[in-house]
Structures are given as structure tokens and as C-alpha cells.
Design an enzyme around this catalytic site. Sequence first.
Site, PDB file in Angstrom:
ATOM      1  N   ARG A  34      32.821  33.520  42.602  1.00 32.71           N
ATOM      2  CA  ARG A  34      34.273  32.735  42.643  1.00 32.71           C
ATOM      3  C   ARG A  34      35.288  33.987  42.983  1.00 32.71           C
ATOM      4  NH1 ARG A  34      35.956  29.783  37.875  1.00 32.71           N
ATOM      5  NH2 ARG A  34      34.131  28.812  38.126  1.00 32.71           N
ATOM      6  N   THR A  35      35.029  34.910  42.318  1.00 36.30           N
ATOM      7  CA  THR A  35      35.729  36.283  42.673  1.00 36.30           C
ATOM      8  C   THR A  35      35.664  36.686  44.129  1.00 36.30           C
ATOM      9  OG1 THR A  35      36.003  36.829  40.336  1.00 36.30           O
ATOM     10  CG2 THR A  35      36.813  38.353  42.127  1.00 36.30           C
ATOM     11  N   LYS A  43      16.988  50.413  45.884  1.00 39.76           N
ATOM     12  CA  LYS A  43      16.087  51.393  46.214  1.00 39.76           C
ATOM     13  C   LYS A  43      16.945  52.835  45.540  1.00 39.76           C
ATOM     14  CE  LYS A  43      16.140  49.832  50.906  1.00 39.76           C
ATOM     15  NZ  LYS A  43      16.556  49.802  52.161  1.00 39.76           N
ATOM     16  N   ARG A  67      33.428  45.387  42.426  1.00 43.02           N
ATOM     17  CA  ARG A  67      33.263  44.837  41.178  1.00 43.02           C
ATOM     18  C   ARG A  67      31.879  45.549  40.958  1.00 43.02           C
ATOM     19  NH1 ARG A  67      32.812  38.969  38.696  1.00 43.02           N
ATOM     20  NH2 ARG A  67      35.296  39.492  38.549  1.00 43.02           N
ATOM     21  N   HIS A 116      40.333  43.802  34.785  1.00 47.16           N
ATOM     22  CA  HIS A 116      40.260  43.105  36.059  1.00 47.16           C
ATOM     23  C   HIS A 116      41.780  42.525  36.595  1.00 47.16           C
ATOM     24  CE1 HIS A 116      38.824  39.976  39.065  1.00 47.16           C
ATOM     25  NE2 HIS A 116      38.123  38.998  37.972  1.00 47.16           N
TER      26      HIS A 116
END
Lengths: 308, 186, 424
Positions: free
Chosen positions: A58-59, A86, A108, A136
Site C-alpha cells: 500500500r505505501t 546476494k 523503507r 514513518h
Amino acid sequence: MPWKRKDLLSMQDLEPAEIGEVLDTAASMKEIASREIKKVPTLRGKTIVNLFYEASTRTRTSFEIAGKWLSADVINFSASGSSAEKGESLLDTAKNIEAMSPDVVVARHKAAGAPALLARHLRCSVVNAGDGAHEHPTQALLDLLTIREKKGHLEGLNVAIVGDVTHSRVARSNIYAMTKMGMTVTVAGPPTLIPVACQELGVKVSHRLEEAIAHADVIMMLRLQHERMTGGFIPSVREYSRVWGLTLARLTQCRPDVLIMHPGPVNRGVELAPEVADGPYSVILDQVSNGVAVRMAVLYLLTGAKAA
Amino acid sequence: MTQREKAQVLDEVTLDRALTRIAHEIVEQAGGVDDLALVGIKTRGETLAERIAQKILAIETVKPPVGALDITLYRDDLGLKAEQPQVRSTEIRFPVKGRTVVLVDDVLFTGRTIRAAMDALMDLGRPRIIRLAVLVDRGHRELPIRPDYIGKNLPTSRRETVAVMLREHDGIDRVVIQEPTDEQGG
Amino acid sequence: MNLLIAGARVVDPANGVDAVQDVLVTNGRIARLGRALKAPAGTETVDAAGKVVCPGFIDMHAHLREPGHEYKETIASGTRAAAAGGFTAVACMANTFPVNDNRAVTDYILARARVEGVVRVYPIGAVTRNLEGKQLAELAELAEGGCVAFSDDGKCVMNAEIYRRAMEYALPFGTPIISHAEDCHLAGGGAMHEGIVSTELGLPAQPAAAEEVMVARDIVLAELTGAHLHIAHISTAGAVRMVREAKARGVRVTTEATPHHLLLTDEAVRSYDPNTKMAPPLRSKRDVEALVEALADGTVDAIATDHAPHALSEKEDEFAEAANGVVGLETAVPLLLDRLVRPGVIDLAALVTRFSVAPARLLNLPGGSLAPGANADITVLDLDAPWTVTPSAFRSRSRNTPFAGWTGHGAPWMTIVGGVSVKP
């Protein structure tokens, strides 16, 4: 007050005037969503990279829409299936991306401080889309915008933030934002989910839901993560929802003009009864649409600001 | 650099006459009020559009819809300035498609604002015709834009500024030319 | 081998000396102290007027990373760092790769030190095999091989029964058991001290209780067994309180503190700089104040650096993922001379005791004294020398320090081991 920052990393950094500027800009940009052609040329030719190490549809989608409506080129980079698997370090990945000249990196990450690390090393603007339990900022901004829209003002309102505050970046960003804007904040939850020294953030603390929500103008319910049963934070989801879930019955004790908010996704039946989540007091969907407007405003302001 | 008033070019009375004439010209060219809409460019263009619409109401007993356009997101000089200019909201509550839209602005100068306004308007729909009404045309076009209705033609030098003051914003109706006082300092 | 150090202020607390004296060194040992000494012909003379001569400083807690992690540090680079920092001896911890839990690794370390080391190196052996906390290492052989103490440092022996047995088993060797006191469950994934700062930063954190719970346990076990327990890098007010009380009761418990725990609080972590991340974490202002007080009153017996080199890639990471530890050999003495001695928090004699006399006593090492016959391990200080912490100039292979850019006055001037001045 003109926006001068290169990055948006935390609400703790911002002045009330800067917060006001983002909200005003976002409010003006909202109408783009109701147009037939949802596009303005403002960020044409700018490149935005969504660097999401934590899964979040959603974000990420919200930022993507925001960037695309502003005519920017948006590229999504999610950590799984990439060099992160990796074993490439965060910094190496970022420098590789920077070599491709983005104008903004939206980051994020599950580690608090990761966007700050990026911002120190990257020339382009960095937006914190959520770093561990730290902050946030765009969530807090869209929450403020929603409240301001519904209530007409922010100062003097009583807000109750309920749930797992200890692990919540949404709670922290909102606490910083709301206390700066003159709102009274009460955090409520079992003692195991309220962080150490919380009162020093300028909030009241309650361990009884009924007490916390009785006079609230805004009730913000936080998502309970089921992992909290390990580590001894709560005995069971069942007990948590019985004691801390917001049901219709509990709602009748609240103010008739109360707003119910939730950063999503909602655990229906746990922190919010379905009737409440879908009911007339809930502004959860307004939060989502305001999220796009707020992110458009943030992208607009950051791409205009020149690095100091 | 400070500005100094050089001359007044419109006062309350002459400004009002200009708007009255523009209102008549708009209605005459459009052949009536059907399909007509006025869109003012924020901020003072919006005020002028409203005043013109009131005059049209007085002439035709029908008031055309009035909208307000903020062109900040369409400017061609974003990113060239130190900070982003403040965004205001666009409020156009009627469909634009198929209408005769008259853009209204206070001062026409380089033409870039009107170029941005046309782009913004087209993103909202496809007008049948777009026309342009300005209170003052001060020359120095940088793009091929020409107004349809002009309150006053005002030759100016580039150094000069045209200041439009309106009752609703500034407490008085007048238009003046200003010039910089000295070149010293800055 | 032969040296005359002339005109310095000699601070030798073990022998009650604080006076301007010449020091004559013959065949690597202190010959005599006195005024206007005459040296035999051909003896090198060092004009140390205005300097301070002390018994050689001993760092009783350092990680030299060899064998196994030579990219971070080697015995060669680590001992050069020690010499640059004014240390004449270093006791190195067992968490190498392979772990120093058997004689072969101890022999290897000592062999490398003989060839490559520029200061004395004393290995500390592991308490349990591979530091797993399940089975005792062969402590007798390790002691025989030259280990001066036992420690699973880096980790805590969580099983109290195993730890009790280790303390009992080691009693005959006279070697202290050095505890890294950290309850691994309470500490969880805590990357910093739990308090208002960790709440604001949203970082996973560990409470002071994680250290204190284990300090309490270890003191009880020491009391039960009669062992010499030494608490490594003590950091909380509660922990020093417990040590003070236990000492008063006659328990054989001693402890050390690091310069970073004495000078920095958890506020330093606000920048999310992984160079402020170590175990135990930087604590609250209250804890630091109690720690400094405990250093001054002798509850904290020794100062040790817990020198923990890490490569840039291991530190330049998200805070919660970054490796724990900071280097300290080259900064310990200058920092404490400027920040503790200069303002008068402790006097010079006390500092010398904490850096030299106590470590020697606690680890049963020769050292800590300038009496005639002692090894000529000497640390010479210049109390007025200005310094700036410049990581790029470190002798250590690693640069992970929280003190980059700090300035002050007072630094080591010359480091002498066995009568020979060491060029770091």
C-alpha cells in the site's frame, strides 16, 4: 515558510510551520484525484526510485501513484530477488542506484536509521517511508491532514493512540507531529507494549482502553502483529482483542463526533471490530486518499529544494 | 531593490469601465451566455473573473459559471528557483468540455502564465474555444500568445513592474507602474 | 637494553614514588632510580624533562583478532597500536577463529607475538569449548600454555552450573575468570541501552538489567566457589553498586571499565553512527556518573580498552545489523588524561594504578612497578602534548572509533618494553 530540506526523514526534525506547509500543499493537490486526466506536468523528467526492503504494497503504491500523477518516472526496487539477497549491503545498493541519477529515493527498511544512512551518502533527496520502529513521517502527515479536514483545526484536540506503541513507527511519528501541533496525546496499551520513558515524549499514558478513549476527538488504533506473542508481550491475540479491541459497544462511550483512524492493514476483529472499521466514524479510507495527496506534496517540495 | 510608483494608469472608475467594456465584448463575440464560462488565474485573475461575471449577469440576466485556476504545477520555471512556489487549489466545478472558456488574468507579460493555464485547462477537459481577457497588456511577449479582450494597453520597460490592486485584496482599486529606485545594493 | 631516562617526574604508586627522578635501565630491567644518575659509557640517554615516567601500562582486555580475522587486526598491527597508545602489554581475548580453547591456538598466538609483537602479549583462554557455554575447555592445559585468565568474552556463559564448575576447576591455577555479563534473553536483539533515547530512536534496546542480572549471578557464584571473578567492561550504576557491596563483604570480585563507557552516554547514539554501537551499550548519564565515581573510589579496579577492531563493511551498516565494538588502544590514554585527570576527576597516580598496577595484580603479571629488578616496561607521558583523534593515522588496521575528531592535551610520549623504546 519555504521548504528547504533535502530529505524528509523524521517528524522529530520538522517545525510546525513546515508541517503546515506540507498539509496546505497536499490540500491544494487533492483535486487532481478527481480529474479525468490525473496528471500534472510538475515533475516531468524527474526520476523517483522506491527502495523498499520491507514488503509493503500500500505505501509503495501510494508513492508510485503520487509520483506518476506528477508525471515523474517511478521505478520500484524491492529487496527480494535482487542484490540484497546476494548479500549486497544497503549502502552499496544505494550507491549503485545513485549512479543512475535518481532525483528522489523513497526508502523503507526494517532497520531504524537506514534512511538516515542513505541520506548521508546520497546526493539525491531521500524520503523515509518507514524505518523499523523509528518513524514513518508521511503517515503522520496524512493522518494530520485527515484530522484537519474533518475537524477544521488541529490544536487542542485530544488524540488516543492505542495498541503496540513500542514497535510502532506510526505511533512515534504521530506523537512527535501531534505534540508539535498542540494536540494532546494519550497512548494506551498493556504496559509491555508501551515503550520505556514514554511520558518524556510529552504524552499521557493509560493502561485502560475505556479511560483513554472517553474524551478523545480522535482514536488511532495500531495494528497488532501476531509475532508479539513470542517474547512475552501479550499472552494471546484472543485476550488482546477482548481487552483492547475497539468494538461498537465501547464506541458508544465515546464522543459522538469521534474519528476512528488506523494506518492499515486492519486486523478485523482484533484491534477493530469490522462494524467499527466500516462504520460512520471511521476515516480509514480518507487516510488512504490523503496519503497520495501528502506524498505528492512531499515529492513536490523536495524536488524544488536545493541542497544546502 | 525598492520600487517607486512612477504613474497611476487606472483608478477605481476607469478600471470599472474597462471591465464593463470587456464584459460586453465577451458576450458580443460569444453571441450570448450559453456555453460560456470564465476561469480566473489565481489570485487576482479570479477576482476579476468574478467581477466580469457579475457584469455579464447585469447585462444578460444570466451569470456564467466562474472557476479559479492555480497554474503553479504547470509552470515552466519549477526547479530553477530556490524553493518551490506555493501551490494553491484549482476550483473548477463545472465541466470544461465543449464550452467557450474565457481565461481571465490581471497582467499579461511574457505569456508563460497563459501557456501554463492553457495546459492546465486542457488537462481538465477539452474546451470548444479558449479566449483570453486581461486587465493590462504590458508587452514583452516571449511566447506567441495574444489576448482577445484588453482592459488597457500599457507599453513598459522590462525594469518596470505593473502592480494591480483590487478592493477585495488590497482595499483599493488601482493599477500603477513602478520602477526600481536605485541600482545600488540589491 | 640499557637506557637512562633523565629528568622526568616518576609516578610509581606501587612504591609510593611521585618525584622527579632519573631512571637507569640495565639489561632490560630497572637498575635504580635517583637524582643526577650517571650511566655507564655508551648508554643511550633520553632527555625526559617535563615528562612523566610510569610503570608500563597494561591493557587487560583487547581483541587482536589473530588467528582468523586478520583483515580486522593482527598481532603485529594490534601491538603497534598498543605501543602507540602507551601500552607495554596487552591481554588478548579468546574469541578468535578458531577460538583459543585449546593449547595449539595459545601456542600459535604466543609464537606470532614473539616474532611480530612489539609489546608483551598475554593470551586469555576460553572458559568453554568454542565459546558455546556447554562444555569446559581444557583449562589446565591452557593455563600451562600461558593463558593468564579465562573468559568467554563476547558471550556470556548462560548456564550457571557450567560457570560454577569452571570457577571451581580453575581455582588451583590462580587464574581469574573474566565475565562478559549479559543475559542473552533479556538483552534480546538490543542494539543500544533501553531508555528514553532508544524509545525515541525506535531501535531495539536492552535494559541495564540484562547486565545486572548476570553480575548478580556471577557474584553469588564467586562467593560460592571462592574464585577470583573479574567483571569485564562494567557499565551500569546497579552493577557497580553490587560490586562495591560484594567487595565489602569480602568476595573476590574485581572489575574494569572502558574509556568509552566512562566518557559517552546513550545520547551519542542519536546519530545512528554504528561507531557508537558496542556491548555493553553506551548507558545513561546516571550510569556514567556512577561509573566515574566508582573509578575514583577504586570500586572499578582497572581501565581496559576492550579494543574491538572491525572492518568498515561490518560497521558501515544499518545500526541494528552493525558489528559490536570500537577500537581503543590508541585513544584510551590521551582521552582519560584530558577528560579525567586534567579536570581533577581522578589524580594521575590513580590513573596509573588503574592502567598499570591493577591489571598486573589482577592477572598475576610482572609489571605495575618500577622497583629495581622489575622489567623495564615503562610508559612515558607528555601531559601537555596536544592531540586530535585521527582514525586515518591509526596503527590499527581498523578505524571504528566514536571519538574521531576529538581533541585534547596529554598523550603517551614513549613506550619502552624490556628497556627498548618501541617504534610503533
